[in-house]
Scaffold this active site. Structure first.
Site, PDB file in Angstrom:
ATOM      1  N   CYS A 172       0.659  -1.066  -0.053  1.00 29.14           N
ATOM      2  CA  CYS A 172      -0.118   0.012  -0.080  1.00 29.14           C
ATOM      3  C   CYS A 172       0.989   1.254  -0.032  1.00 29.14           C
ATOM      4  CB  CYS A 172      -0.858  -0.204   0.951  1.00 29.14           C
ATOM      5  SG  CYS A 172       0.090  -0.395   2.866  1.00 29.14           S
ATOM      6  N   THR A 173       0.355   2.430  -0.208  1.00 28.08           N
ATOM      7  CA  THR A 173       1.521   3.443  -0.445  1.00 28.08           C
ATOM      8  C   THR A 173       2.338   3.585   0.899  1.00 28.08           C
ATOM      9  OG1 THR A 173      -1.309   5.016  -1.049  1.00 28.08           O
ATOM     10  CG2 THR A 173       1.373   6.324  -0.408  1.00 28.08           C
TER      11      THR A 173
END
Length: 301
Positions: A172-173
Site C-alpha cells: 500500500c502507499t
C-alpha cells in the site's frame, strides 16, 4: 522547499483528548500542516513544513505520545506546502478495518524494497494491491491485482476468499493498511503473508527506475496528488467535480473541463452542477491573477 513526513506507530495510547490539544497547539506554533490521526491503538500521520520546524515537531510528537521511534516513516520534498491546515483527529482506529492491531503478536514479515522484486516476480505469489481502485489506476506493481473495494472495511471479505496456502505479497502507499491486513490473514491461518516495508513510497525512494517493477505514479493524499520515482511530484491533478485524479492524457478528453469535470464524472453531473463549478473556477482564476488564494482552491501546484 517543504519536507513532507509520513509515519505510523501501533502502540496503546491513552489521554487522547489531552494529546489532541497538545499536538494541535504545537503544529500551529511551528506552522506545520497536515493530518495526525490518533486512536487507542496508535497514530498515523502525514505532516509538512520547513525542515527545522518539522524536525522539532517530530521530536515533540514522540514526547507527547511517549515512544522513541515510529514503526515506519518516510520523508520527501515538495516545492509547495501540500496541505491546507493542521488537523489532529481522534478515531476508533488509525485505519478503519474493524480490527484492533497488537504489534506484540505480529510477525515480522516486512520485505525490504531491494528484495521485493524477487518476491513479486515469482509466479506462485499473489501480488496484492490493498489500496482503492482509483489509486490502483494511477499506478501499481507488475502482476498486481486489486480487490476493487470501495473502502478498507470491505477488504476482509475479499481476503476471506483467498487460498491459505498461496504466498501473498501485499503493498500500500506507506505500509499501514498492510499491517492490519496481514494481522487479519495471520489470524485466519495464512502462513505465507509478506508486505512491502515502508510501502510504495519507500520503494520509489530507494529503487532506481531502470530496476523498478512499478508502473505509473503513486497517488498521495495531499496536494501533490501523485509522486514518481525519487518521490518527485507527479503529473496528476485533481478533478474538482469528483475529486478523482486526472492524468495529462485524461485532460485531452472532450469531457475534461478544468474545475468542472473529467472522464470519470462528466456524464454523471447535472447541468446545474457544471454551471456552479464553472462559476467557482472563474472565481479561482480571478484570485490567481491577483496573486491571492481562493477559498475553494484545492490545489497549490
Amino acid at each position: 522547499m517543504f519536507d513532507v513526513f509520513g509515519f505510523y506507530k501501533f502502540k496503546k495510547l491513552t489521554s487522547l483528548k489531552k494529546n489532541k490539544i497538545l499536538l494541535q497547539d504545537y503544529l500551529i506554533k511551528k506552522n506545520i500542516r497536515g493530518t495526525i490521526i490518533i486512536a487507542n491503538e496508535g497514530v498515523n500521520a502525514t505532516i509538512s513544513g520547513k525542515a527545522n520546524d518539522l524536525k522539532s515537531t517530530i521530536t515533540k510528537i514522540k514526547k507527547i505520545l511517549n515512544f522513541k521511534k515510529f514503526d515506519s516513516e518516510n520523508i520527501s520534498k515538495s516545492k509547495f506546502q501540500p496541505f491546507h491546515k493542521p488537523k489532529v483527529k481522534i478515531k476508533k482506529e488509525v485505519v478503519p478495518m474493524g480490527l484492533s492491531l497488537s504489534s506484540k503478536n505480529k510477525k515480522n514479515n516486512h520485505i525490504d524494497p531491494k528484495k521485493w522484486n524477487k518476491l513479486i516476480n515469482d509466479k506462485d505469489t499473489l501480488v496484492l494491491d490493498s489500496r482503492k481502485p482509483f489509486e490502483y489506476n494511477v499506478g501499481t506493481f507488475k502482476r498486481s491485482v486489486n480487490p476493487d473495494v470501495a473502502n478498507f472495511r470491505e477488504f476482509p471479505k475479499y481476503l476471506n476468499k483467498l487460498k491459505k496456502t498461496k504466498p501473498i505479497a501485499m503493498f500500500c502507499t506507506g505500509g499501514i493498511r498492510c499491517e492490519k491486513a496481514s494481522v487479519f490473514l495471520e489470524k485466519k491461518g495464512f502462513k505465507n503473508v509478506y508486505q512491502l516495508k515502508g510501502g510504495i513510497l519507500n520503494y520509489l525512494k530507494n529503487i532506481k527506475k531502470k530496476e523498478s517493477l512499478w508502473n505509473g505514479e503513486c497517488f498521495v493524499f495531499d496536494n501533490r496528488i501523485s509522486v514518481k520515482h525519487g518521490l518527485i511530484t507527479g503529473t496528476y491533478s485533481m478533478c474538482s467535480g469528483c475529486r478523482k485524479p486526472v492524468s495529462p492524457k485524461d485532460k485531452k478528453s472532450k469531457k475534461y473541463e478544468e474545475g468542472v469535470s473529467c472522464v470519470n464524472c462528466h456524464d454523471n453531473l447535472t447541468q446545474t452542477q457544471k454551471e456552479r463549478f464553472r462559476m467557482r473556477q472563474k472565481q479561482i482564476n480571478l484570485a490567481k491573477k491577483t496573486g491571492s488564494k481562493h477559498i475553494f482552491q484545492k490545489e497549490f501546484k
